[in-house]
Design an enzyme around this catalytic site. Structure first.
Site, PDB file in Angstrom:
ATOM      1  N   THR A  22       0.640  -1.306   0.104  1.00 22.36           N
ATOM      2  CA  THR A  22      -0.116  -0.072   0.017  1.00 22.36           C
ATOM      3  C   THR A  22       0.949   1.260  -0.098  1.00 22.36           C
ATOM      4  O   THR A  22       2.089   1.210   0.261  1.00 22.36           O
ATOM      5  CB  THR A  22      -0.887  -0.037   1.112  1.00 22.36           C
ATOM      6  N   ASP A  23       0.209   2.171  -0.324  1.00 20.58           N
ATOM      7  CA  ASP A  23       0.819   3.671  -0.273  1.00 20.58           C
ATOM      8  C   ASP A  23       0.381   4.380   0.914  1.00 20.58           C
ATOM      9  O   ASP A  23      -0.130   3.846   1.904  1.00 20.58           O
ATOM     10  CB  ASP A  23       0.594   4.634  -1.572  1.00 20.58           C
ATOM     11  N   GLN A  24       0.846   5.701   1.079  1.00 20.32           N
ATOM     12  CA  GLN A  24       0.482   6.588   2.378  1.00 20.32           C
ATOM     13  C   GLN A  24      -0.799   6.498   2.498  1.00 20.32           C
ATOM     14  O   GLN A  24      -1.271   6.864   3.680  1.00 20.32           O
ATOM     15  CB  GLN A  24       1.251   7.881   2.209  1.00 20.32           C
ATOM     16  N   MET A  25      -1.676   6.649   1.550  1.00 26.85           N
ATOM     17  CA  MET A  25      -3.546   6.619   1.476  1.00 26.85           C
ATOM     18  C   MET A  25      -3.752   5.148   2.224  1.00 26.85           C
ATOM     19  O   MET A  25      -5.188   5.046   2.348  1.00 26.85           O
ATOM     20  CB  MET A  25      -3.878   6.951   0.341  1.00 26.85           C
ATOM     21  N   VAL A  84      -4.281   2.491   0.238  1.00 26.41           N
ATOM     22  CA  VAL A  84      -4.445   1.747  -0.875  1.00 26.41           C
ATOM     23  C   VAL A  84      -3.459   0.966  -1.633  1.00 26.41           C
ATOM     24  O   VAL A  84      -2.192   1.702  -1.591  1.00 26.41           O
ATOM     25  CB  VAL A  84      -5.353   2.545  -1.686  1.00 26.41           C
TER      26      VAL A  84
END
Length: 139
Positions: free
Chosen positions: A15-18, A20
């Protein structure tokens, strides 16, 4: 048409920082699905590689509809979309536990000699795979 579904548990590292799933990870999931599909037919890439053959991707596409999120189960469903004895197109759908369609895509492949990358015919080199692919497309 035969379809095989493989469960994917979204890991934090995907996942990324969001929170997702980073878009490139779906391509890895496509490979997981493709491997599961081939194994469901009774074959595996290892045997192909032992025969001095590899199957590179020649084209790949993905359409993103909704994000997968950390901690949720996802499922990649794979099938043979098109096959002509030389080239194979696999189709993919990624859904989550609520059966929401997240990603669709496909990848095109050929088989080649590992040492020279010279194209080979699946029909001639692996006749059992050839027959299994034709049968899977009719199921």
């Amino acid at each position: 048409m035969k379809k095989v579904t493989e469960k994917i548990n979204v890991r934090y590292q995907e996942t990324d920082q969001m929170g997702v799933v980073y878009h490139a990870n779906y391509l890895v999931w496509f490979e997981i699905g493709r491997t599961a599909f081939i194994e469901a037919l009774g074959f595996n890439y290892h045997d192909m590689e032992q025969a001095g053959v590899v199957s590179p991707v020649t084209h790949i596409e993905a359409d993103y509809m909704s994000p997968a999120k950390y901690g949720e189960p996802c499922f990649v469903t794979t099938w043979v979309e098109r096959y002509d004895g030389l080239r194979t197109r696999y189709g993919y759908e990624v859904t989550n536990g609520a059966d929401t369609l997240l990603v669709t895509g496909f990848s095109d492949h050929v088989i080649v000699k590992k040492d020279s990358f010279r194209p080979l015919s699946v029909r001639k080199k692996f006749p059992d795979w050839h027959e299994a692919y034709l049968k899977a497309m009719k199921q």
